[in-house]
Design an enzyme around this catalytic site. Sequence first.
Site, PDB file in Angstrom:
ATOM      1  N   SER A 339      -2.158   2.914  -9.975  1.00 10.65           N
ATOM      2  CA  SER A 339      -2.761   3.593  -8.827  1.00 10.65           C
ATOM      3  C   SER A 339      -2.797   5.106  -9.034  1.00 10.65           C
ATOM      4  O   SER A 339      -2.154   5.651  -9.939  1.00 10.65           O
ATOM      5  CB  SER A 339      -1.976   3.276  -7.552  1.00 10.65           C
ATOM      6  OG  SER A 339      -0.751   3.959  -7.588  1.00 10.65           O
ATOM      7  N   CYS A 340      -3.536   5.790  -8.148  1.00  7.45           N
ATOM      8  CA  CYS A 340      -3.699   7.241  -8.286  1.00  7.45           C
ATOM      9  C   CYS A 340      -2.534   8.021  -7.704  1.00  7.45           C
ATOM     10  O   CYS A 340      -2.582   9.257  -7.654  1.00  7.45           O
ATOM     11  CB  CYS A 340      -4.978   7.679  -7.582  1.00  7.45           C
ATOM     12  SG  CYS A 340      -6.416   6.976  -8.348  1.00  7.45           S
ATOM     13  N   ASP A 341      -1.507   7.350  -7.214  1.00  7.67           N
ATOM     14  CA  ASP A 341      -0.374   8.052  -6.622  1.00  7.67           C
ATOM     15  C   ASP A 341       0.626   8.424  -7.720  1.00  7.67           C
ATOM     16  O   ASP A 341       1.026   7.562  -8.505  1.00  7.67           O
ATOM     17  CB  ASP A 341       0.289   7.142  -5.585  1.00  7.67           C
ATOM     18  CG  ASP A 341       1.227   7.903  -4.691  1.00  7.67           C
ATOM     19  OD1 ASP A 341       2.086   8.631  -5.222  1.00  7.67           O
ATOM     20  OD2 ASP A 341       1.093   7.777  -3.462  1.00  7.67           O
ATOM     21  N   SER A 342       1.046   9.686  -7.737  1.00  9.57           N
ATOM     22  CA  SER A 342       1.942  10.098  -8.821  1.00  9.57           C
ATOM     23  C   SER A 342       3.349   9.522  -8.653  1.00  9.57           C
ATOM     24  O   SER A 342       4.175   9.604  -9.557  1.00  9.57           O
ATOM     25  CB  SER A 342       1.993  11.616  -8.938  1.00  9.57           C
ATOM     26  OG  SER A 342       2.381  12.150  -7.704  1.00  9.57           O
ATOM     27  N   ASN A 382      -5.186   1.464  -3.145  1.00 10.69           N
ATOM     28  CA  ASN A 382      -6.146   1.897  -4.183  1.00 10.69           C
ATOM     29  C   ASN A 382      -7.120   0.779  -4.558  1.00 10.69           C
ATOM     30  O   ASN A 382      -7.751   0.831  -5.615  1.00 10.69           O
ATOM     31  CB  ASN A 382      -5.430   2.323  -5.472  1.00 10.69           C
ATOM     32  CG  ASN A 382      -5.003   3.776  -5.493  1.00 10.69           C
ATOM     33  OD1 ASN A 382      -5.045   4.412  -6.537  1.00 10.69           O
ATOM     34  ND2 ASN A 382      -4.609   4.322  -4.368  1.00 10.69           N
TER      35      ASN A 382
END
Length: 392
Positions: A339-342, A382
């Site tokens: 996903s795009c979450d760090s 996402n």
Amino acid sequence: MTMTATMNGAFGAGEAIRIDAAAAHIAVTRFDRPTLVVDRGRIAQQYDALAEGLGEARIHYAVKANPAPEIIAMLVQRGARFDAASRGEIELCLSQGAKGSDISFGNTVKRPSDIAFAQSVGVELFSADSDAELEKIAQHAPGAKVYLRVIVENENADWPLSRKFGCAPGAMAELMDYARGLDVDIVGLSFHVGSQTKEARHWLPVLDQVAELWHAARAAGHDMRVLNLGGGFPAHYDQSVQGPQAYAAEVMEAVRARFGQPEYVMAEPGRGLVAEAGHIAAEVMLVSRKSPDDLHRWVYLDIGMFSGLAECAGEAIRYKIDTLRDGEETGPCVLAGPSCDSADILYEKRPIQLPLSLQSGDRVMIRNCGAYTSSYSSVGFNGFPPLEVVVL
Ligand SMILES: Cc1ncc(COP(=O)(O)O)c(C=O)c1O
């Protein structure tokens, strides 16, 4: 059936690996999304071993660990009881044949309407850790039996549950007296030693602490009959742990030495019952480096923090990841989800070793993750689908 073998061209090749039904199914199946494969037979074995070690203590399976209906149904057949955290879990257990009286409502934070619902379907045992929760139970489930949860040290657990639930030991006597004033039947105490407490000996100081409260409550005239040991029974992740029967037997020996024979002793294993019965089939989406001289490769899987591997938070639970290239030379990797979450990084502080030849499209198998994966998976963060579950 579980056997040990050394195989080439298979997940975990080059080392002694356990070939069980879930691993065998993953080996011969192509999945188009991350999938948890759970072997009910393995859970049954684990249940029997824990039950044997626990002796007179009854198992209330902590449904939150894996709420697959097939698992609940199998455990009902085996005579298990259940620890439910919500109305939804109570309904699930009932739908699979459990009796209301075999379900305890173990969350110390409950909706009043759910308390009333639970009592209406036959649930008798409720937990509480505060005066306000006792008031709710007194009002919405008059006559219910309540065990009070106490905060205990969780310092030896990999996944501590320390402060969020429980009453401070020093405030317990007052809480019991308050319950008496409300006419709530306090039947005993509960605690949780902390999830993934790898050694039985780590229960000893916790049991000492709870026993002191138990005997003090008795001396103050409270009729203590129920001792709820909670969960904490460990699973094999990156380190081997004592077998379930021996572990549970050691805990029970310590319980008997401190509490004698309470009328009802219950244990609420979640992880220890289901984790080792399930593996996740997943795929490598990308292998890259942040610069040509980066010592660590970044390996991105199609599963991460939000799609089932939430217990990698703080790198607390260290899953073992098998690939079809095992046995080849390895190097350190940062492992991340898709996903795009760090925050979706699984292992970075302690990188994991994976084959240098690993590449995108490779299938991997994440071992022993039958607990707290499907139940932690988001609905579709996402746009990645929730973790699929196959129960064998
Ligand atoms: C009340 C209660 N009982 C039992 C468990 C299960 O614990 P474990 O998975 O460590 O066995 C939990 C886990 O959160 C819990 O909150």
